[in-house]
Every structure is written in C-alpha cells, then in structure tokens.
Design a protein around this motif. Structure first.
Motif, PDB file in Angstrom:
ATOM      1  N   GLY A 345      -1.614 -10.042 -26.317  1.00 21.07           N
ATOM      2  CA  GLY A 345      -2.746 -10.614 -25.599  1.00 21.07           C
ATOM      3  C   GLY A 345      -2.935 -12.094 -25.834  1.00 21.07           C
ATOM      4  O   GLY A 345      -3.925 -12.669 -25.385  1.00 21.07           O
ATOM      5  N   LEU A 346      -2.006 -12.753 -26.525  1.00 19.24           N
ATOM      6  CA  LEU A 346      -2.094 -14.185 -26.807  1.00 19.24           C
ATOM      7  C   LEU A 346      -0.744 -14.822 -26.522  1.00 19.24           C
ATOM      8  O   LEU A 346       0.305 -14.213 -26.791  1.00 19.24           O
ATOM      9  N   SER A 347      -0.751 -16.050 -25.987  1.00 18.59           N
ATOM     10  CA  SER A 347       0.536 -16.679 -25.670  1.00 18.59           C
ATOM     11  C   SER A 347       0.617 -18.151 -26.064  1.00 18.59           C
ATOM     12  O   SER A 347       1.712 -18.697 -26.161  1.00 18.59           O
ATOM     13  N   ILE A 348      -0.511 -18.826 -26.288  1.00 20.56           N
ATOM     14  CA  ILE A 348      -0.488 -20.234 -26.686  1.00 20.56           C
ATOM     15  C   ILE A 348      -1.437 -20.465 -27.854  1.00 20.56           C
ATOM     16  O   ILE A 348      -2.414 -19.730 -28.042  1.00 20.56           O
ATOM     17  N   LEU A 349      -1.132 -21.510 -28.639  1.00 18.64           N
ATOM     18  CA  LEU A 349      -1.904 -21.771 -29.855  1.00 18.64           C
ATOM     19  C   LEU A 349      -3.349 -22.158 -29.557  1.00 18.64           C
ATOM     20  O   LEU A 349      -4.246 -21.880 -30.370  1.00 18.64           O
ATOM     21  N   SER A 350      -3.580 -22.789 -28.432  1.00 16.95           N
ATOM     22  CA  SER A 350      -4.948 -23.212 -28.131  1.00 16.95           C
ATOM     23  C   SER A 350      -5.890 -22.022 -27.987  1.00 16.95           C
ATOM     24  O   SER A 350      -7.105 -22.162 -28.142  1.00 16.95           O
ATOM     25  N   ASP A 365      -9.966 -25.412 -34.438  1.00 14.09           N
ATOM     26  CA  ASP A 365     -11.334 -25.003 -34.125  1.00 14.09           C
ATOM     27  C   ASP A 365     -11.582 -23.683 -34.860  1.00 14.09           C
ATOM     28  O   ASP A 365     -11.192 -22.613 -34.391  1.00 14.09           O
ATOM     29  N   SER A 366     -12.213 -23.756 -36.021  1.00 14.29           N
ATOM     30  CA  SER A 366     -12.377 -22.586 -36.883  1.00 14.29           C
ATOM     31  C   SER A 366     -13.190 -21.480 -36.232  1.00 14.29           C
ATOM     32  O   SER A 366     -12.895 -20.284 -36.414  1.00 14.29           O
ATOM     33  N   SER A 367     -14.207 -21.844 -35.472  1.00 13.79           N
ATOM     34  CA  SER A 367     -15.041 -20.817 -34.836  1.00 13.79           C
ATOM     35  C   SER A 367     -14.251 -20.047 -33.784  1.00 13.79           C
ATOM     36  O   SER A 367     -14.400 -18.821 -33.643  1.00 13.79           O
ATOM     37  N   LYS A 368     -13.409 -20.750 -33.047  1.00 16.90           N
ATOM     38  CA  LYS A 368     -12.592 -20.076 -32.030  1.00 16.90           C
ATOM     39  C   LYS A 368     -11.561 -19.166 -32.702  1.00 16.90           C
ATOM     40  O   LYS A 368     -11.309 -18.043 -32.238  1.00 16.90           O
ATOM     41  N   LEU A 369     -10.973 -19.643 -33.799  1.00 14.70           N
ATOM     42  CA  LEU A 369     -10.011 -18.823 -34.538  1.00 14.70           C
ATOM     43  C   LEU A 369     -10.686 -17.559 -35.058  1.00 14.70           C
ATOM     44  O   LEU A 369     -10.146 -16.456 -34.917  1.00 14.70           O
ATOM     45  N   SER A 370     -11.857 -17.698 -35.646  1.00 12.16           N
ATOM     46  CA  SER A 370     -12.573 -16.551 -36.187  1.00 12.16           C
ATOM     47  C   SER A 370     -12.901 -15.535 -35.103  1.00 12.16           C
ATOM     48  O   SER A 370     -12.805 -14.320 -35.314  1.00 12.16           O
ATOM     49  N   GLU A 371     -13.242 -16.027 -33.925  1.00  6.42           N
ATOM     50  CA  GLU A 371     -13.566 -15.133 -32.811  1.00  6.42           C
ATOM     51  C   GLU A 371     -12.369 -14.277 -32.419  1.00  6.42           C
ATOM     52  O   GLU A 371     -12.486 -13.068 -32.201  1.00  6.42           O
ATOM     53  N   VAL A 372     -11.184 -14.893 -32.365  1.00  3.09           N
ATOM     54  CA  VAL A 372      -9.983 -14.153 -31.977  1.00  3.09           C
ATOM     55  C   VAL A 372      -9.550 -13.195 -33.077  1.00  3.09           C
ATOM     56  O   VAL A 372      -9.164 -12.049 -32.803  1.00  3.09           O
ATOM     57  N   VAL A 373      -9.609 -13.645 -34.323  1.00  7.30           N
ATOM     58  CA  VAL A 373      -9.197 -12.800 -35.442  1.00  7.30           C
ATOM     59  C   VAL A 373     -10.029 -11.516 -35.495  1.00  7.30           C
ATOM     60  O   VAL A 373      -9.520 -10.439 -35.838  1.00  7.30           O
ATOM     61  N   ASN A 374     -11.291 -11.617 -35.121  1.00 16.96           N
ATOM     62  CA  ASN A 374     -12.181 -10.458 -35.166  1.00 16.96           C
ATOM     63  C   ASN A 374     -12.217  -9.679 -33.853  1.00 16.96           C
ATOM     64  O   ASN A 374     -13.004  -8.736 -33.721  1.00 16.96           O
ATOM     65  N   ASP A 375     -11.379 -10.053 -32.898  1.00 13.67           N
ATOM     66  CA  ASP A 375     -11.331  -9.359 -31.610  1.00 13.67           C
ATOM     67  C   ASP A 375     -10.259  -8.261 -31.687  1.00 13.67           C
ATOM     68  O   ASP A 375      -9.064  -8.558 -31.751  1.00 13.67           O
ATOM     69  N   PRO A 376     -10.641  -6.981 -31.689  1.00 12.90           N
ATOM     70  CA  PRO A 376      -9.655  -5.907 -31.829  1.00 12.90           C
ATOM     71  C   PRO A 376      -8.678  -5.807 -30.664  1.00 12.90           C
ATOM     72  O   PRO A 376      -7.630  -5.177 -30.781  1.00 12.90           O
ATOM     73  N   SER A 377      -9.010  -6.438 -29.533  1.00 12.27           N
ATOM     74  CA  SER A 377      -8.099  -6.383 -28.382  1.00 12.27           C
ATOM     75  C   SER A 377      -6.977  -7.418 -28.488  1.00 12.27           C
ATOM     76  O   SER A 377      -6.071  -7.427 -27.665  1.00 12.27           O
ATOM     77  N   LYS A 378      -7.041  -8.296 -29.482  1.00 17.74           N
ATOM     78  CA  LYS A 378      -6.025  -9.337 -29.665  1.00 17.74           C
ATOM     79  C   LYS A 378      -5.227  -9.052 -30.939  1.00 17.74           C
ATOM     80  O   LYS A 378      -5.784  -8.683 -31.966  1.00 17.74           O
ATOM     81  N   ASP A 379      -3.941  -9.200 -30.857  1.00 18.00           N
ATOM     82  CA  ASP A 379      -3.063  -9.056 -32.019  1.00 18.00           C
ATOM     83  C   ASP A 379      -2.488 -10.424 -32.350  1.00 18.00           C
ATOM     84  O   ASP A 379      -1.481 -10.849 -31.787  1.00 18.00           O
ATOM     85  N   ILE A 380      -3.145 -11.111 -33.267  1.00 14.70           N
ATOM     86  CA  ILE A 380      -2.754 -12.479 -33.594  1.00 14.70           C
ATOM     87  C   ILE A 380      -1.389 -12.540 -34.275  1.00 14.70           C
ATOM     88  O   ILE A 380      -0.724 -13.577 -34.265  1.00 14.70           O
ATOM     89  N   ALA A 381      -0.933 -11.403 -34.837  1.00  7.58           N
ATOM     90  CA  ALA A 381       0.390 -11.382 -35.474  1.00  7.58           C
ATOM     91  C   ALA A 381       1.482 -11.739 -34.486  1.00  7.58           C
ATOM     92  O   ALA A 381       2.450 -12.419 -34.823  1.00  7.58           O
TER      93      ALA A 381
END
Length: 658
Positions: A345-350, A365-381
C-alpha cells in the motif's frame, strides 16, 4: 687530491651552480604540486567511500522485514509473569488468569545414619511419564536414562554425586531432618508428563526389596514398588486465557498465544489481568529517523567535497567531478523512483513523511510517519525491505537475492514435500523381552544407530511412545537434530522423520525386534516440493522452493496444501534494499574504483617523470659544475700568469738602473 671550487679564481662556483640548478629544478616543483593535488583527491575519495560505508551500515535495520514486525507484549500485573512477543504475534488484548505454576516431582528416601552410610551398587533406570489412575504412560519425547552405581560410589553421598554427574534429567540432594539423612530426588523438568519411574538392577540380586540400591525404586502404578515417597507432586501450569483453560508442562509457555512467550512467576487464582500486544511503532520510527540522519550526513560529506563557494570563488577538491555527480544522481534516483510491486500500500518515501529539500538533504515529517506506522492497512516493511507478499497462507516468503527482479510472480505447485516414513506390515508384538526382541537398528536421514527398548508389556500407544523416546534420546540422532514421531493405527506402527524432502528417510536395517515389531516394513523416502514460478521450473529442497530467471534467489516455503495454482507473490526491493545494492556497486564496482585507479596511475606517472627529471638534473649539474670547474682552473691559471708578469714588470726599472 683535495680541491675547493673557486679557491683559485675567487669565483663562488657552488653558489652559482646552486642558483642555476634551482632554475633547472622548477619542473620538479610543478610535479610536486600536481602530485599533492592528486593525493588530495585520493584522500577525498577515501573519505567518500568511508561515508558511503557508514550510510550503508545504517540501512541494516531497515533491510529486514522482521524489524518492521517487532511486537511488544505487556501484562498489566507484571508480578504474575514476564511476557515477550515475536513478529508472528497478532496485536490485541487478552484476559489472563494464572491458576497454578508448574512443578517438578520430588521423591524422598527413608532415613540413613549419615551421608557415608553404605547403600549398595547396581543400576538406576530413570523413565519420565505421566501417572493416571494407577498407570504410567511414557513421555515419548524423553528417553530412559541409566545411572551406574559402582561399589566405589555406593554410599548415600556417592549415589547423590553419581546422579548429579549423570545428566539424566534428575537431581539429587541430601537433607537432614533431625533424625537422619534422606536422599531427595527431583525431576529437572516440570509438568505431569515428567513424573519419575525409577527401577533398579540391584547387585544384591533383589530389585524390589527395601534393601540395597532397591531402596530407591519408585513405581507408583498399581502393583508397582515404591520405596521412595513423594513429597512434591508433578504438576502442570494452568491458566485461563479469554475463558479458555490452558494446561502446560512448563512455566515457560510459548504456544498458548501464537508468537507470545509467558514466563510464569506467580499464581493468583480468581484474579484476571490484561495482556496487551502492540506493534513496536517507536522502534520503527527511530530506525527511519536514523536512516534520514545517516543520509543527510552522507549528503553533507558529498557537498563539502564538491561544492563551489561563489562568494570566495573557491572550488572544493572534487568540484565538477563526474564521478561525484554520477554518484549523487544514482542515490537520488534510488530514493525517488516509486516502487511498483511492493504490495504493502506504499510506493514512495513521501508517503511516510520523507522528502527531499532544496540542498539535496532529506526532511522527515514525524507526524506523517507516525500516522502511517499506526495504520494497519499499510505495510511499511515493503517500502524499505526486500519483501514478498504471498496470497496463499500456506506459502511464506523466506528471502531473496539482490538480483531478484521486482514483480508479481505466479506460483504453481505440482508436488508437495513429504517426510520419510517406515510403516509396519502387521500389528506389533506388545511384549518386549530382553535379548529376544528389544533392539532395532535404524538409519534415519542417513545417520545410523541402534536402540534398546525396555522389557515389559505395552499397549500399542505406550510401545510407540517407548520407541519414539529411545530414538529421540539417542545422541547419534539428537546431536544432528534428527528426531521421529512414532504412531500406531490398529496396532501397526509408523515412524516418520521430522525432516522433509529427498534427504528424509527412515530405514529399519536390523535388530532382534525388527520382525516382531514391524514385520516387513514399507519404507518411503520423502520427496522435495516441486513447482514453477512464473512458468519457470524452480528448485525444490524439502519444503523450500527457489526461483530462477527473473525470480532467481526468491525463496519460498510451501507448508503443505494442494497442488496446482497457489496464487501470487508480490515482490519488491524496498528503498533500503535498493540503496544497499546501489552502494555495493559503488564500493565494489567501477564507478569509484576506476576513478581511484586513474588517480593512482597519474601519481605513478608523476613519480616516473620525477625520476627521469631527477636523473637529467643530475647530468645537468655535473655538466655545469664541470664547465665552471674548467673556468675556475683557467681563471686561476691566468691569474697566476698575470701575477708572474706583474712581478717581472715591477723589476724592469731596477734592471735598467743596473
């Protein structure tokens, strides 16, 4: 003959030659300046390689998918248990009640006058299992252990020491209760299935009387001999998780909740506490923040080495260098090109708050990073590591190589991996007689060994447990992590290797018990998984399948299921993995090394020119010195002639007067 240039003529020959040679040596000064510049560039590229290596090291925390699956488990009442979790744990909360702790069985002997009291010699045989309603069922995972008590260590203390030195799964101690010394024997492992059955082979000829070594016999079955008495009963740990009763042999429980390990510390019957399982988002955010800082450190090093200061109109040592520009472009392209097949569900660093600034550095942008890390629909790995996402739950991604091509791969399986087995041809005999049918010669996964079964009458289940226990306890097998499962169906025994694939086999090669226990056994060698990835035959080994072609190095584990189409694998090298590959090529490839080789070649050429020029200057100095030496000699001769003539002329008036 000693001579000093200029002493006869008054000329400063050495000074004149020195000044002339300083002019002749000007090309050497030019060469020195050229070499100094090349050495400075060489140092600059060394600094650049060091900065690249440091940045590459920072990628290690982001290349592994497991680092993005870190899970934290915490129990509200930490006095009851310590808990931990691995990446397979599922986030959520659970109600937990710890009712009892697991205990190991302890047995005591009668009183003896002292620890030096002579008891007797012989053999103690230790078996582990479960007592239930007067019957004893062997623990199939633990082999029987024999402890030899020689006449030299037949005292109470000697028997204690022999037990403790045997590594037989039990411990012994001597306790004085005020009226004498007692031997206390304890199972080292907790749980109902680790209760003790101790039989003796007493050198006094009687194995069940309460005399000699048989004083330590313990068999709590109906009709058994129990000359020891139980002080602590074997017990399982019991707990209730979300209303479900759990019973385990150990206080370390690893399989109650997938991926969670409990180390029980205290029981509190009737009290419920809460277990919270959460993702370790702080660790992920810290790793990405460290990645941004490491890249910016690298970017600053490159800037310092290649910038041009417009105010001072001074260039840096690598300003305008093609290699540096190429390196910068490759790094920025690796960070900018979107991932097309990551599957998370992710393709670019921004998308996770990492973006380029005007000076080429990265901003987080720490707040944006935190939002994605805590989003179960996104696999940041999938954004950073090399990850394969499978559509079949029985297919798991294991690993990939740097040359595995990003893409969506179709998986077809035409053969499921199996384990090697040996199945009897008829129901097994259930009475084992020593020397008659108590041995089996086996070759398991290519390793050969023999076992000896305990004599006695068995049920089909207990005989299967006895055989499994003896095989898995055999050091020839256990030292190579070889074990088997022995089962029975209608009295027919089947042995199954723990290993999968063509190297998995169980062979019954002999022993006096072969025919009565297995008859003419059917032995089947395991087979490797087989299939294709994107239509190209993959290599199977056990349950793992390794791709070829574009999927070269893609390793999958096929944990059963059916043959035929098994869905897809979305594979992509994430940004950390891509950068790691790019830097490997920079450090080990031609980009920087060719530049360094070129600089070294120029330095070698300068040194060669210097040597040639130095030899020429030596010849020039010899020639000049020879010329001035000749002039010096000539002037000295002329001076001498002049002095003589002056002397003669000065005498002319005197001669006239005469």
């Amino acid at each position: 003959m000693l001579s000093t240039p200029g002493i006869g003529s008054g000329l400063d020959v050495n000074g004149i030659v020195s000044k002339l040679m300083s002019v002749e040596r000007r090309p050497l000064v030019v060469l020195d300046a050229k070499e100094a510049k090349q050495q400075t560039q060489l140092t600059a590229f060394g600094t650049l390689k060091g900065a690249l290596s440091s940045f590459q090291s920072s990628l290690s925390a982001l290349k592994s998918p497991a680092n993005f699956s870190a899970i934290t488990a915490k129990l509200t009442d930490t006095s009851l248990a310590s808990v931990s979790a691995n990446s397979s744990a599922v986030t959520g909360s659970h109600d937990v009640e710890i009712q009892t702790l697991a205990q190991s069985q302890k047995l005591k002997s009668g009183n003896f006058a002292s620890s030096n009291t002579s008891i007797g010699s012989g053999t103690l045989t230790i078996q582990f299992g479960t007592y239930d309603s007067g019957t004893f069922t062997l623990n199939p995972e633990k082999a029987a252990q024999a402890i030899i008590i020689s006449p030299a260590n037949s005292s109470l203390a000697g028997i204690r020491d022999a037990i403790n030195q045997s590594d037989a799964g039990i411990s012994a101690s001597i306790i004085n209760d005020g009226s004498g010394d007692r031997l206390v024997i304890a199972s080292k492992d907790t749980g109902l299935s680790n209760a003790l059955k101790i039989t003796t082979s007493d050198d006094d000829g009687n194995n069940i009387d309460n005399s000699g070594l048989s004083q330590f016999a313990y068999d709590a079955t109906i009709g058994g001999t129990a000359n020891l008495s139980e002080t602590v009963a074997a017990n399982n740990a019991t707990m209730v998780i979300d209303g479900i009763p759990i019973s385990k042999a150990s206080n370390k429980i690893t399989d109650a909740i997938d991926g969670v390990t409990f180390n029980l510390l205290k029981a509190d019957l009737g009290t419920t506490t809460t277990l919270n399982i959460t993702r370790n988002t702080a660790g992920i955010e810290k790793s990405i923040s460290s990645f941004v800082k490491a890249y910016n450190d690298l970017n600053q090093t490159i800037t310092d080495l290649s910038k041009y200061n417009a105010e001072t109109k001074k260039a840096s040592i690598l300003t305008g260098d093609f290699t540096v520009r190429s390196l910068q472009n490759q790094l920025r392209n690796a960070l900018s090109d979107p991932l097309k097949t990551a599957g998370g569900g992710l393709s670019i660093l921004s998308e996770v708050g990492v973006s380029f600034q005007g000076d080429g550095s990265l901003k987080l942008d720490s707040s944006k990073l935190s939002e994605v890390v805590n989003d179960p629909s996104k696999d940041i790995a999938t954004l950073f590591a090399s990850v394969g996402k499978t559509s079949d739950s029985l297919v798991s991604f294991v690993s990939a190589k740097s040359d595995t091509v990003n893409g969506k791969y179709l998986l077809d399986i035409n053969q499921i991996a199996t384990q090697g087995t040996a199945t009897g041809s008829a129901p097994s005999a259930l009475t084992i007689t020593s020397g008659i049918n108590d041995t089996l010669d086996l070759t398991i996964n290519g390793t050969a060994a023999s076992i000896t079964l305990g004599a006695g009458n068995y049920s089909a289940d207990s005989l299967a447990a006895e055989i499994q226990s003896k095989i898995n306890g055999k050091s020839a097998f256990s030292s190579k992590d070889i074990n088997v499962t022995v089962t029975q169906s209608a009295g027919i025994l089947t042995m199954t290797s723990n290993q999968y694939g063509s190297s998995s086999s169980v062979e019954i090669t002999g022993g006096n018990g072969e025919l009565s226990l297995f008859g003419t056994a059917t032995e089947t060698i395991g087979i490797d998984v087989a299939g294709t990835i994107n239509g190209i035959n993959a290599t199977g080994s056990g349950q793992t399948l390794t791709g070829a072609g574009d999927s070269n190095g893609l390793v999958l584990q096929i944990k059963g299921g059916s043959t035929g189409s098994r869905g897809t694998i979305d594979f992509a090298h994430g940004f950390a993995a891509k950068l790691d590959q790019v830097i490997n090529k920079m450090l080990d490839g031609k980009l920087i090394n060719n530049r360094i080789d070129g600089i070294n070649a120029k330095i070698d050429d300068i040194n060669s020119q210097r040597e040639t020029l130095s030899r020429r200057l030596g010849d020039v100095e010899k020639r000049i010195r020879a010329q001035f030496s000749a002039l010096d000699t000539m002037i000295a001769s002329m001076t001498q002639t002049s002095n003589f003539l002056q002397q003669q002329l000065s005498r002319l008036p005197t001669i006239g007067n005469s």
